[in-house]
Design a protein around this motif. Structure first.
Motif, PDB file in Angstrom:
ATOM      1  N   PHE A  92     -38.671  13.039  37.642  1.00 50.28           N
ATOM      2  CA  PHE A  92     -40.091  13.058  37.927  1.00 50.28           C
ATOM      3  C   PHE A  92     -40.647  14.482  37.864  1.00 50.28           C
ATOM      4  CE2 PHE A  92     -43.680  12.972  41.045  1.00 50.28           C
ATOM      5  CZ  PHE A  92     -44.495  12.086  40.356  1.00 50.28           C
ATOM      6  N   GLN A  93     -39.818  15.471  38.141  1.00 52.30           N
ATOM      7  CA  GLN A  93     -40.261  16.862  38.157  1.00 52.30           C
ATOM      8  C   GLN A  93     -40.077  17.564  36.816  1.00 52.30           C
ATOM      9  OE1 GLN A  93     -41.917  17.936  40.655  1.00 52.30           O
ATOM     10  NE2 GLN A  93     -41.501  16.170  41.975  1.00 52.30           N
ATOM     11  N   SER A  94     -39.573  16.857  35.809  1.00 61.45           N
ATOM     12  CA  SER A  94     -39.337  17.493  34.510  1.00 61.45           C
ATOM     13  C   SER A  94     -40.641  18.006  33.920  1.00 61.45           C
ATOM     14  CB  SER A  94     -38.715  16.495  33.535  1.00 61.45           C
ATOM     15  OG  SER A  94     -37.444  16.095  33.973  1.00 61.45           O
ATOM     16  N   PRO A  95     -40.643  19.196  33.309  1.00 55.87           N
ATOM     17  CA  PRO A  95     -41.854  19.692  32.637  1.00 55.87           C
ATOM     18  C   PRO A  95     -42.179  18.813  31.427  1.00 55.87           C
ATOM     19  CG  PRO A  95     -39.979  21.106  32.142  1.00 55.87           C
ATOM     20  CD  PRO A  95     -39.518  20.149  33.209  1.00 55.87           C
ATOM     21  N   VAL A  96     -43.457  18.681  31.146  1.00 54.33           N
ATOM     22  CA  VAL A  96     -43.906  17.831  30.039  1.00 54.33           C
ATOM     23  C   VAL A  96     -43.878  18.620  28.738  1.00 54.33           C
ATOM     24  CG1 VAL A  96     -45.886  16.581  29.082  1.00 54.33           C
ATOM     25  CG2 VAL A  96     -45.338  16.417  31.523  1.00 54.33           C
ATOM     26  N   GLN A  97     -43.251  18.051  27.720  1.00 56.27           N
ATOM     27  CA  GLN A  97     -43.247  18.640  26.387  1.00 56.27           C
ATOM     28  C   GLN A  97     -44.465  18.099  25.635  1.00 56.27           C
ATOM     29  OE1 GLN A  97     -41.037  21.011  25.589  1.00 56.27           O
ATOM     30  NE2 GLN A  97     -40.172  20.746  27.657  1.00 56.27           N
ATOM     31  N   TYR A  98     -45.600  18.764  25.837  1.00 60.59           N
ATOM     32  CA  TYR A  98     -46.864  18.224  25.315  1.00 60.59           C
ATOM     33  C   TYR A  98     -46.838  18.045  23.805  1.00 60.59           C
ATOM     34  CZ  TYR A  98     -48.944  18.960  29.905  1.00 60.59           C
ATOM     35  OH  TYR A  98     -49.234  18.910  31.246  1.00 60.59           O
ATOM     36  N   SER A  99     -46.172  18.934  23.094  1.00 58.70           N
ATOM     37  CA  SER A  99     -46.162  18.835  21.634  1.00 58.70           C
ATOM     38  C   SER A  99     -45.523  17.526  21.168  1.00 58.70           C
ATOM     39  CB  SER A  99     -45.410  20.026  21.028  1.00 58.70           C
ATOM     40  OG  SER A  99     -44.064  20.071  21.498  1.00 58.70           O
ATOM     41  N   ASP A 100     -44.508  17.050  21.892  1.00 57.76           N
ATOM     42  CA  ASP A 100     -43.855  15.794  21.512  1.00 57.76           C
ATOM     43  C   ASP A 100     -44.805  14.605  21.692  1.00 57.76           C
ATOM     44  OD1 ASP A 100     -41.586  17.184  20.937  1.00 57.76           O
ATOM     45  OD2 ASP A 100     -40.501  16.604  22.751  1.00 57.76           O
ATOM     46  N   TRP A 101     -45.631  14.642  22.717  1.00 60.24           N
ATOM     47  CA  TRP A 101     -46.567  13.533  22.946  1.00 60.24           C
ATOM     48  C   TRP A 101     -47.769  13.626  22.023  1.00 60.24           C
ATOM     49  CZ3 TRP A 101     -44.097   9.942  25.317  1.00 60.24           C
ATOM     50  CH2 TRP A 101     -43.079  10.288  26.223  1.00 60.24           C
ATOM     51  N   LYS A 102     -48.180  14.860  21.683  1.00 59.08           N
ATOM     52  CA  LYS A 102     -49.242  15.023  20.699  1.00 59.08           C
ATOM     53  C   LYS A 102     -48.807  14.492  19.334  1.00 59.08           C
ATOM     54  CE  LYS A 102     -51.139  19.181  22.887  1.00 59.08           C
ATOM     55  NZ  LYS A 102     -51.274  20.646  22.802  1.00 59.08           N
ATOM     56  N   ALA A 103     -47.532  14.674  19.028  1.00 56.18           N
ATOM     57  CA  ALA A 103     -47.034  14.259  17.712  1.00 56.18           C
ATOM     58  C   ALA A 103     -47.153  12.763  17.503  1.00 56.18           C
ATOM     59  CB  ALA A 103     -45.586  14.707  17.542  1.00 56.18           C
ATOM     60  N   ASN A 105     -49.600  11.045  18.952  1.00 57.49           N
ATOM     61  CA  ASN A 105     -51.018  10.779  19.227  1.00 57.49           C
ATOM     62  C   ASN A 105     -51.261  10.128  20.584  1.00 57.49           C
ATOM     63  OD1 ASN A 105     -53.720  11.072  18.382  1.00 57.49           O
ATOM     64  ND2 ASN A 105     -53.820   8.908  17.807  1.00 57.49           N
ATOM     65  N   ALA A 106     -50.419  10.418  21.549  1.00 56.67           N
ATOM     66  CA  ALA A 106     -50.687   9.956  22.908  1.00 56.67           C
ATOM     67  C   ALA A 106     -51.766  10.841  23.507  1.00 56.67           C
ATOM     68  CB  ALA A 106     -49.428  10.017  23.750  1.00 56.67           C
ATOM     69  N   GLN A 107     -52.839  10.249  23.986  1.00 65.41           N
ATOM     70  CA  GLN A 107     -53.908  11.034  24.600  1.00 65.41           C
ATOM     71  C   GLN A 107     -53.762  11.096  26.119  1.00 65.41           C
ATOM     72  OE1 GLN A 107     -57.827  10.105  23.095  1.00 65.41           O
ATOM     73  NE2 GLN A 107     -56.983   9.433  21.142  1.00 65.41           N
ATOM     74  N   ALA A 108     -53.059  10.131  26.686  1.00 66.06           N
ATOM     75  CA  ALA A 108     -52.754  10.165  28.116  1.00 66.06           C
ATOM     76  C   ALA A 108     -51.273   9.850  28.291  1.00 66.06           C
ATOM     77  CB  ALA A 108     -53.605   9.165  28.884  1.00 66.06           C
ATOM     78  N   LEU A 109     -50.652  10.498  29.249  1.00 68.73           N
ATOM     79  CA  LEU A 109     -49.242  10.283  29.550  1.00 68.73           C
ATOM     80  C   LEU A 109     -49.105   9.966  31.030  1.00 68.73           C
ATOM     81  CD1 LEU A 109     -46.145  10.486  28.938  1.00 68.73           C
ATOM     82  CD2 LEU A 109     -46.351  12.941  29.480  1.00 68.73           C
ATOM     83  N   PHE A 126     -46.470   8.706  40.959  1.00 70.58           N
ATOM     84  CA  PHE A 126     -46.804   8.850  39.543  1.00 70.58           C
ATOM     85  C   PHE A 126     -47.619  10.120  39.332  1.00 70.58           C
ATOM     86  CE2 PHE A 126     -50.927   7.450  40.819  1.00 70.58           C
ATOM     87  CZ  PHE A 126     -51.803   7.898  39.828  1.00 70.58           C
ATOM     88  N   ARG A 127     -47.659  10.549  38.055  1.00 73.13           N
ATOM     89  CA  ARG A 127     -48.524  11.639  37.617  1.00 73.13           C
ATOM     90  C   ARG A 127     -49.191  11.229  36.312  1.00 73.13           C
ATOM     91  NH1 ARG A 127     -45.453  17.277  37.549  1.00 73.13           N
ATOM     92  NH2 ARG A 127     -43.906  16.104  36.360  1.00 73.13           N
ATOM     93  N   LEU A 128     -50.414  11.704  36.107  1.00 74.12           N
ATOM     94  CA  LEU A 128     -51.180  11.409  34.896  1.00 74.12           C
ATOM     95  C   LEU A 128     -51.502  12.722  34.198  1.00 74.12           C
ATOM     96  CD1 LEU A 128     -52.866   9.513  33.048  1.00 74.12           C
ATOM     97  CD2 LEU A 128     -54.759   9.809  34.677  1.00 74.12           C
ATOM     98  N   GLY A 135     -52.538  19.453  30.425  1.00 69.68           N
ATOM     99  CA  GLY A 135     -52.703  19.565  31.864  1.00 69.68           C
ATOM    100  C   GLY A 135     -52.625  18.234  32.577  1.00 69.68           C
ATOM    101  N   GLN A 136     -52.381  18.326  33.876  1.00 72.15           N
ATOM    102  CA  GLN A 136     -52.307  17.141  34.724  1.00 72.15           C
ATOM    103  C   GLN A 136     -53.704  16.771  35.207  1.00 72.15           C
ATOM    104  OE1 GLN A 136     -49.071  17.146  37.519  1.00 72.15           O
ATOM    105  NE2 GLN A 136     -50.175  15.856  38.981  1.00 72.15           N
ATOM    106  N   MET A 137     -54.009  15.487  35.231  1.00 71.14           N
ATOM    107  CA  MET A 137     -55.305  14.997  35.704  1.00 71.14           C
ATOM    108  C   MET A 137     -55.177  14.612  37.173  1.00 71.14           C
ATOM    109  SD  MET A 137     -56.570  12.663  32.464  1.00 71.14           S
ATOM    110  CE  MET A 137     -58.165  12.334  33.230  1.00 71.14           C
TER     111      MET A 137
END
Length: 444
Positions: A92-103, A105-109, A126-128, A135-137
């Motif tokens: 749950f505390q793992s840093p988010v690899q934003y580039s992998d989710w952008k690849a 086309n995920a707009q929300a994680l 949970f985290r959004l 960034g985190q919402m």
């Protein structure tokens, strides 16, 4: 980016056609294109929630699936298939690899974790994340309850996600009371039933010894009003959802009482009382049993619904010669007709937001569920069918559930839902035939 996400979903909820599109590279924000096409649901990723202790794996998987189903069921979100994921989430505390989710086309994680405890509890957190702004919402949230309530925890997560992205209140952590039906069309047996908004956790509140109709929740969701033919003629009953204890509210000899609705403070009931071939609206104070007439006209007044601020009542009446909708002060007085289109109007229900009134319209052999503003303007028909009736609002005033009956001698009623844009029509799963839904407020 967060504001653009909010704008995208707000436009969709308002019924305006919008299409969110990602920037061409990972550095820019979303752009919003106002188009004439269909709304493009916002793509989101939801890796399976992490099980933080042995034995929580199955529950973590179930909770993840319910959250995803809640969001996709709105028609505003589209889940990206897990087999397309590049990253994995193992903590749950793992840093988010934003580039992998952008690849992809995920707009929300959405990431989460589940822990079960030795005393029968489940903890869900949970985290959004807004992927394109890296960034985190909002802050992460945590919910805890008994393990039997794991579905409620999933609905609470989905409500929080929905609210943060749309700016609207959620509606997933809610229940629906309805009339369950069995037997042939000409000899139906009915009983009150209650379930989660998505059809899960079905329970029966009455037996099938008497015809029951038109249940309505109290503002706190703890009581239900309904009409029963248990004594041979229609009488209004009040039922406690937790204890299933019930009582008859009034017993006027020679009269029939139907169509009850609570006032917003839950202290009074507005209903239709028929006697001598005429029906008028009455008010009953629950604490004292005192009643008083709200209308006195040589016409049929029925199906009252009180505005959320308690100031007005919308109802149906044939005082103009055909079935139409009227609004009057809650204490009685002159009524103003608000329906003006061709056909007949009935079953009005005030939105919990106070901005719209849902109704049933019959015109040219077809039935419709529609909405209009409280002054009758901006009428929009959301459905069309052989028979659509009995609308009820979701707690956030953005979705309507109703009864749809199929045509023919063997036609059976089912529950459906549609959002206020009319684009997201869905059948609600029930165990057999069902009618007369009433949506609860959000559970506490």
């Amino acid at each position: 980016m967060t504001r653009l996400l909010l704008m995208t979903l707000a436009l969709a909820l308002a019924g305006l056609p919008v299409a969110p599109a990602a920037a061409q590279d990972g550095s820019g924000p979303l752009r919003i294109e106002i188009t004439e096409g269909v709304i493009e649901p916002l793509p989101f990723a939801i890796p399976q929630f992490v099980a933080e202790n042995a034995g929580a794996e199955a529950m973590a998987a179930q909770i993840t699936r319910v959250v995803a189903a809640d969001l996709t069921g709105t028609g505003l979100f589209r889940e990206i298939r897990p087999d397309a994921y590049i990253s994995t989430v193992t903590s749950f505390q793992s840093p988010v690899q934003y580039s992998d989710w952008k690849a992809i086309n995920a707009q929300a994680l959405i990431t989460g974790a589940v822990q079960t405890t030795g005393d029968g509890k489940v903890v869900v957190k949970f985290r959004l994340f807004d992927v394109f702004s890296d960034g985190q919402m909002g802050d992460g949230l945590q919910f805890a309850a008994s393990q039997d309530s794991w579905r409620r925890m999933a609905h609470k997560v989905a409500d929080a996600v929905y609210s943060r992205i749309t700016g609207e209140g959620g509606y997933f952590d809610s229940r629906v009371v309805f009339v369950s039906q069995t037997g042939p069309k000409d000899a139906r047996r009915t009983r009150l039933a209650i379930m989660d908004y998505d059809g899960a956790n079905l329970e029966y509140l009455t037996d099938s010894s008497a015809i029951v109709l038109a249940p309505r929740f109290s503002p706190d969701g703890k009581r239900v009003l309904y009409t029963s033919y248990e004594t041979g003629s229609p009488r209004i009953h009040l039922l406690d959802v937790d204890t299933v204890q019930r009582r008859v509210l009034e017993q006027e000899v020679g009269a029939m009482s139907v169509g009850p609705a609570f006032t917003p403070d839950g202290s009074r009931v507005i209903y239709s009382l028929a006697r001598g071939g005429n029906s008028d609206l009455f008010e009953l104070t629950l604490g004292t049993g005192q009643t008083r007439a709200l209308t006195d006209a040589p016409s049929i007044e029925t199906s009252p619904s009180v505005s959320p601020d308690g100031r007005f009542i919308v109802f149906e009446s044939d005082r103009s010669g055909s079935q139409q909708l009227y609004v009057m002060p809650a204490g009685g007085g002159p009524a103003t007709r608000i329906s003006s289109g061709a056909g007949r109007y009935g079953a009005p229900v005030w939105s919990p937001r106070g901005d719209l009134i849902a109704f049933v319209k019959q015109n040219k052999g077809r039935f419709h569920i529609g909405v209009m503003r409280t002054d009758g303007s901006n009428e929009r028909l959301l459905t069309a069918s052989f028979l659509d009736e009995s609308p009820t609002w979701s707690p956030n005033g953005r979705v309507i559930m109703f009864t749809r009956e199929s045509q023919g001698a063997t036609g059976t009623p089912s529950l459906y839902s549609v959002d206020i844009t009319g684009r997201n029509l869905r059948r609600v799963p029930t165990d057999g035939a069902a009618s007369d839904p009433a949506w609860s407020p959000l559970l506490q």
